[in-house]
Design an enzyme around this catalytic site. Structure first.
Site, PDB file in Angstrom:
ATOM      1  N   TYR A 160       0.811  -1.223   0.000  1.00  0.00           N
ATOM      2  CA  TYR A 160       0.000   0.000   0.000  1.00  0.00           C
ATOM      3  C   TYR A 160       0.842   1.270   0.000  1.00  0.00           C
ATOM      4  O   TYR A 160       0.301   2.360  -0.090  1.00  0.00           O
ATOM      5  CB  TYR A 160      -0.932   0.022   1.219  1.00  0.00           C
ATOM      6  N   LYS A 227       1.915 -14.361   5.611  1.00  0.00           N
ATOM      7  CA  LYS A 227       2.170 -15.285   4.497  1.00  0.00           C
ATOM      8  C   LYS A 227       3.684 -15.518   4.459  1.00  0.00           C
ATOM      9  O   LYS A 227       4.330 -15.444   3.409  1.00  0.00           O
ATOM     10  CB  LYS A 227       1.627 -14.645   3.209  1.00  0.00           C
ATOM     11  N   ASP A 281      -3.614 -17.932   4.159  1.00  0.00           N
ATOM     12  CA  ASP A 281      -4.597 -18.696   3.373  1.00  0.00           C
ATOM     13  C   ASP A 281      -5.418 -19.632   4.254  1.00  0.00           C
ATOM     14  O   ASP A 281      -6.643 -19.706   4.122  1.00  0.00           O
ATOM     15  CB  ASP A 281      -3.944 -19.442   2.192  1.00  0.00           C
ATOM     16  N   ASP A 305      -6.785  -6.161   4.804  1.00  0.00           N
ATOM     17  CA  ASP A 305      -7.823  -5.596   3.930  1.00  0.00           C
ATOM     18  C   ASP A 305      -8.764  -6.707   3.478  1.00  0.00           C
ATOM     19  O   ASP A 305      -9.989  -6.604   3.576  1.00  0.00           O
ATOM     20  CB  ASP A 305      -7.114  -4.948   2.724  1.00  0.00           C
TER      21      ASP A 305
END
Ligand code: NAP
Length: 414
Positions: A160, A227, A281, A305
């Site tokens: 971002y 992740k 995930d 988000d």
């Protein structure tokens, strides 16, 4: 401070900070930004609800004095095309607490996201989104009552930051050459390039806020969502810095999952917060299958988000999910949805996301009676089947009302 267009009401007093605490007068000045698209519709409705609830709760002893601040299209009209006027940022810094409606961001060009700019300019580093099932709200889940989760999303770093280099541009070519020739990496010709910065400083202050929140609100766990199996030095580092911080600053108040089994035989000791981590995930899957295992989540910007919208769908959808962007004291509360332009000025959409963001704001300034009353009246209204279109299409036999009609019905039930 004098402003060009902003009028600070003389009848109110500013919130201040002393001894690291907010000092809130009984007549505080709070800033508000109406927002674009559906912003004016939901803002009108929510403001009537907030003012009526404060009046009910405190019988005139307390009253909010609102100062309108300008961002987005309305600002563009007033400040010769400037959608992000500097005086609005100055006013938020001065007033400390504000609330905003959604703002338009064109995709793939035009100006940069105003929301992202606001978070970065004011260094509002934590995006806080509570996702709690409220009885009566339509949900696709079998046991939506299992969902009572607060997401702390890092708000200033990650992809971002907008450090991107367009395919074919001279900057892209220069960076690609450096990466290939000096760093020994390869990728397809003409790939667009983006940078994902994740720092120890940014990760630690976000995770610190999440753990402190868990301690202050008697929450049982903080899950670091990342992740890191793929992005080891960004997402993986976020996870490692989280454990390191818990060890260094919260050793008495927290235990890890390893401790839980090695020292406590799998039984959570009274009064401790469990620090654990999950890969992003699988977290999405677990949010559908076993959400009761989660309490506070701390995560990087992009994961947060996605996760907050996915979880919002489980407890009523975007029309109801509240949020806040916080620094250490300064806070800007906001509806988490966008401007839904196809519904602008139709008096149709659900004002609850903004309304509940306001409820969070009242909790933040220590006026907890306001949020309790709003939630109780909301339950009664929805319980009687009086809802806006988004809930009506998921509920049998509901009475569909407009944005203002929903505010009227809720105010009657305060
Ligand atoms: P959106 O404005 O959030 O709307 C997507 C859909 O969500 C709507 O079509 C509607 O669903 C539902 N929805 C949103 N708000 C609702 C409400 N108050 N009541 C009931 N349903 C509601 O997302 P978008 O269409 O992707 O984005 C539009 C613009 O908003 C873009 O410019 C985007 O950049 C901006 N945006 C701003 C913010 C922000 O200011 N914080 C956040 C996200 C997006 P149905 O069509 O199914 O009825």
């Amino acid at each position: 401070m004098s402003y060009r267009h902003i009028k600070i009401p003389e009848s109110g007093q500013k919130i201040t900070v002393s001894n690291d605490q907010l000092q809130v007068p009984d007549n505080p000045i709070l800033g508000f930004v109406e927002g674009d698209g559906i912003g004016p519709d939901i803002n009108r409705a929510a403001m009537r609800i907030w003012d009526a609830t404060v009046e009910k709760a405190y019988g005139g002893r307390r009253k909010v004095h609102w100062a309108e601040l300008y961002l987005g299209e309305k600002a563009g009209e007033m400040y010769e095309g400037d959608y992000f006027p500097a005086e609005t940022l100055d006013a938020i810094r001065d007033l400390i607490v504000a609330i905003k409606g959604p703002l338009t961001t064109p995709v793939g060009g035009g100006f940069r996201s105003l929301n992202v700019s606001l978070r970065q300019e004011l260094d509002l580093y934590a995006c806080v989104r509570p996702l709690t099932y409220i009885e009566g709200v339509p949900s696709p889940m079998k046991k939506p009552e299992d969902i009572d989760i607060v997401i702390f999303r890092e708000n200033t770093e990650d992809v971002y930051c907008g450090i991107e280099f367009k395919s074919g541009s001279p900057e892209n070519k220069k960076l690609a050459k450096f990466l290939r020739e000096e760093m020994g990496v390869d990728f397809f010709e003409d790939a667009g390039l983006g940078i994902k910065p994740i720092s120890a400083f940014g990760s630690r202050r976000l995770i610190r806020k999440a753990i402190q929140y868990a301690i202050d609100h008697n929450r049982t766990s903080v899950t670091l969502v990342h992740k890191g199996n793929i992005m080891k030095f960004t997402e993986g580092a976020f996870r490692n810095w989280g454990y390191e911080l818990a060890r260094e600053e919260f050793a008495d108040a927290t235990i890890t999952e390893d401790d839980l089994w090695s020292k406590y035989d799998g039984q959570m000791p009274e009064g401790k917060v469990l620090i654990k981590d999950r890969i992003a995930d699988i977290t999405f899957q677990l949010m559908l299958l076993r959400p009761a295992e989660f309490d506070v989540l701390a995560t990087t910007n992009l994961n947060g988000d996605y996760l907050s919208d996915a979880l919002a769908a489980e407890v009523g959808g975007m029309g109801i999910a509240p949020g806040a962007n916080m620094a250490d004291h300064m806070a800007v509360f906001e509806a988490t949805h966008g401007t839904a332009p196809k519904y602008a000025n139709q008096n149709k959409v659900n004002p609850s996301s903004l309304m509940f963001s306001g409820a969070m704001m009242f909790d933040y300034i220590g006026w907890g009676e306001v949020s309790a009353r709003i939630t109780a009246a909301f339950k009664k209204t929805v319980g009687e089947g009086i809802v806006t279109y988004d809930f009506a299409r998921q509920m049998e036999g509901a009475t569909e009302v407009s944005t203002s009609g929903f505010a009227d019905a809720l105010i009657e039930r305060l």
